[in-house]
Design a protein around this motif. Structure first.
Motif, PDB file in Angstrom:
ATOM      1  N   LEU A 215       0.667  -1.057  -0.001  1.00 38.23           N
ATOM      2  CA  LEU A 215      -0.037   0.143  -0.046  1.00 38.23           C
ATOM      3  C   LEU A 215       0.821   1.233   0.135  1.00 38.23           C
ATOM      4  O   LEU A 215       0.543   2.270  -0.603  1.00 38.23           O
ATOM      5  N   LEU A 216       2.166   1.130   0.619  1.00 40.36           N
ATOM      6  CA  LEU A 216       3.043   2.318   0.461  1.00 40.36           C
ATOM      7  C   LEU A 216       3.537   2.575  -1.173  1.00 40.36           C
ATOM      8  O   LEU A 216       3.627   3.409  -1.409  1.00 40.36           O
ATOM      9  N   ALA A 217       3.630   1.473  -1.689  1.00 36.56           N
ATOM     10  CA  ALA A 217       3.883   1.414  -3.196  1.00 36.56           C
ATOM     11  C   ALA A 217       2.920   1.914  -3.984  1.00 36.56           C
ATOM     12  O   ALA A 217       2.950   2.682  -4.755  1.00 36.56           O
ATOM     13  N   GLU A 218       1.567   1.653  -3.746  1.00 38.09           N
ATOM     14  CA  GLU A 218       0.474   2.258  -4.107  1.00 38.09           C
ATOM     15  C   GLU A 218       0.457   3.766  -4.083  1.00 38.09           C
ATOM     16  O   GLU A 218       0.424   4.661  -5.040  1.00 38.09           O
ATOM     17  N   TRP A 219       0.730   4.119  -2.891  1.00 41.69           N
ATOM     18  CA  TRP A 219       0.973   5.711  -2.639  1.00 41.69           C
ATOM     19  C   TRP A 219       2.020   6.171  -3.582  1.00 41.69           C
ATOM     20  O   TRP A 219       1.818   7.095  -4.280  1.00 41.69           O
ATOM     21  N   HIS A 220       3.172   5.592  -3.572  1.00 39.06           N
ATOM     22  CA  HIS A 220       4.416   5.948  -4.409  1.00 39.06           C
ATOM     23  C   HIS A 220       3.786   5.980  -5.950  1.00 39.06           C
ATOM     24  O   HIS A 220       4.155   7.154  -6.616  1.00 39.06           O
ATOM     25  N   ILE A 259      -2.179  -4.749  -7.616  1.00 40.32           N
ATOM     26  CA  ILE A 259      -1.824  -5.338  -6.598  1.00 40.32           C
ATOM     27  C   ILE A 259      -2.397  -4.639  -5.331  1.00 40.32           C
ATOM     28  O   ILE A 259      -2.828  -5.394  -4.354  1.00 40.32           O
ATOM     29  N   ALA A 260      -2.346  -3.312  -5.307  1.00 40.97           N
ATOM     30  CA  ALA A 260      -2.901  -2.762  -4.061  1.00 40.97           C
ATOM     31  C   ALA A 260      -4.436  -3.046  -3.893  1.00 40.97           C
ATOM     32  O   ALA A 260      -5.031  -3.285  -2.742  1.00 40.97           O
ATOM     33  N   TYR A 261      -4.899  -2.888  -5.042  1.00 48.05           N
ATOM     34  CA  TYR A 261      -6.461  -3.492  -5.048  1.00 48.05           C
ATOM     35  C   TYR A 261      -6.674  -4.784  -4.601  1.00 48.05           C
ATOM     36  O   TYR A 261      -7.522  -5.157  -3.719  1.00 48.05           O
ATOM     37  N   GLY A 262      -5.861  -5.532  -4.838  1.00 46.57           N
ATOM     38  CA  GLY A 262      -5.812  -6.943  -4.542  1.00 46.57           C
ATOM     39  C   GLY A 262      -5.745  -7.151  -2.847  1.00 46.57           C
ATOM     40  O   GLY A 262      -6.471  -7.822  -1.955  1.00 46.57           O
ATOM     41  N   THR A 263      -4.801  -6.254  -2.451  1.00 48.88           N
ATOM     42  CA  THR A 263      -4.360  -6.364  -0.932  1.00 48.88           C
ATOM     43  C   THR A 263      -5.737  -5.679  -0.211  1.00 48.88           C
ATOM     44  O   THR A 263      -6.021  -6.254   0.682  1.00 48.88           O
ATOM     45  N   LYS A 264      -6.100  -4.646  -0.736  1.00 48.13           N
ATOM     46  CA  LYS A 264      -7.545  -4.161   0.272  1.00 48.13           C
ATOM     47  C   LYS A 264      -8.770  -5.203  -0.007  1.00 48.13           C
ATOM     48  O   LYS A 264      -9.323  -5.291   1.032  1.00 48.13           O
ATOM     49  N   ARG A 265      -8.799  -5.889  -1.261  1.00 46.52           N
ATOM     50  CA  ARG A 265      -9.880  -6.723  -1.143  1.00 46.52           C
ATOM     51  C   ARG A 265      -9.554  -7.877   0.162  1.00 46.52           C
ATOM     52  O   ARG A 265     -10.518  -8.324   0.603  1.00 46.52           O
TER      53      ARG A 265
END
Length: 358
Positions: A215-220, A259-265
């Motif tokens: 999720l930090l990578a998503e922010w990136h 991948i962030a979407y998958g993590t949040k799901r």
């Protein structure tokens, strides 16, 4: 990323991967020709081993870390083409990569080692994957959320500390970088970041709590996307650097968002499984939030950028083979058949077929 021999390996790896990818087509593709091309590519890779299960990137021997990365990449290509795991070349590659793990210090190589060994062993190397994943987590740049070239070594105590820290941060909210200015030459790049994110996504199945990292990578990625929807290679803290966006790095951004979407799901599903409590103590299932990634404006802009790229001459696209490799990963992940009417599979496979040397 270093080129020359690695570009050839990417070409062959991509050709094999495209041969094993069978999405529904919007244009005709010569499947028999692809199958023959994959067989040629596999035979080429086996003929060009520098030793049993060992491939050279750009000179040097098995002690060269770039050669370990190239070997892992070739191993992935062979696995994608259904070469059996007891094949001498594959077994040799796995032994070489496993033996090199204690001395790997590059993000590309550590990431490829995770991807290859996890696939080769069918998830039966959890301890090795766990230790490599913790080192990748420690390498993430906390200022901008990405990865550069180098991965630190960790003592057993440092590994334990990182595991505890990741568990503590697993359900953190409003994740973003700390905004500290970095020393020159230490900023992240989107190529290393792509490989690190893919590797950590795989590592999750071994109970490595890397949600915070992903999720930090998503922010990136969300804070460095250009107005035209693309991403470039290098970064300046707080915004895009001067180099222009490229198709391959735009694929990196799209993979990071997916991948962030998958993590949040997964986080939402985990909370749902716990549920609220009804009278008498019974669990009340929580509704699973709807995550529609295709409606994400950042995703839409990036897809439009790629559609425009596919209309360009290939000579206008930097690192063209790397782009095709990344395009395949993105298209399969998002289940996209085309980009504004351009069939990505037909586009890529026809170019590779025409370029292949016999």
């Amino acid at each position: 990323m270093r080129t020359t021999w690695l570009a050839l390996i990417l070409f062959l790896a991509l050709l094999v991967v495209l041969g094993s990818t069978t999405p529904a087509r919007t244009q005709e593709v010569d499947k028999d020709r692809i199958d023959r091309a994959v067989n040629y590519a596999v035979a080429f890779l086996k003929r060009n081993q520098a030793g049993p299960g060992f491939w050279v990137h750009n000179g040097g021997g098995p002690e060269d870390e770039y050669n370990i990365g190239a070997t892992a990449l070739v191993g992935l290509a062979l696995l994608e083409s259904d070469v059996p795991r007891d094949d001498r070349a594959l077994a040799g590659a796995a032994n070489l990569v496993r033996g090199a793990l204690p001395r790997l210090t590059l993000t590309y190589t550590v990431s490829l080692a995770i991807l290859f060994l996890d696939r080769y062993r069918g998830g039966k190397d959890p301890e090795l994957v766990r230790r490599l994943a913790l080192r990748l987590a420690a390498a993430q740049n906390q200022a901008d959320g990405g990865w550069g070239y180098n991965v630190p070594m960790l003592s057993p105590q440092a590994e334990a500390n990182w595991m505890a820290n990741l568990k503590r941060l697993k359900n953190a909210k409003n994740i973003q970088g700390n905004g500290q200015q970095l020393a020159p030459g230490t900023n992240s790049d989107n190529s290393n970041t792509q490989f690190a994110v893919l590797a950590l996504w795989v590592a999750r199945v071994h109970d490595i709590p890397v949600d915070y990292c992903l999720l930090l990578a998503e922010w990136h990625f969300r804070t460095t996307q250009h107005s035209n929807g693309g991403w470039n290679y290098g970064l300046n803290l707080g915004g895009p650097a001067g180099d222009p966006p490229t198709p391959s790095m735009t694929c990196s951004g799209l993979l990071g968002l997916a991948i962030a979407y998958g993590t949040k799901r997964e986080q939402a599903a985990s909370l749902r499984a716990g549920g609220d409590k009804l009278e008498g103590g019974a669990a009340k299932p929580m509704p699973l939030p709807r995550f529609d990634i295709d409606s994400d404006q950042a995703v839409q802009r990036a897809k439009a950028f790629l559609a425009g790229s596919l209309r360009k001459q290939r000579t206008e696209i930097p690192h063209f083979l790397y782009f095709l490799w990344s395009l395949e990963r993105v298209s399969v992940t998002y289940r996209w058949k085309d980009y504004d009417g351009i069939d990505w599979y037909a586009y890529g496979s026809n170019i590779l077929l025409n370029d292949q040397q016999r």
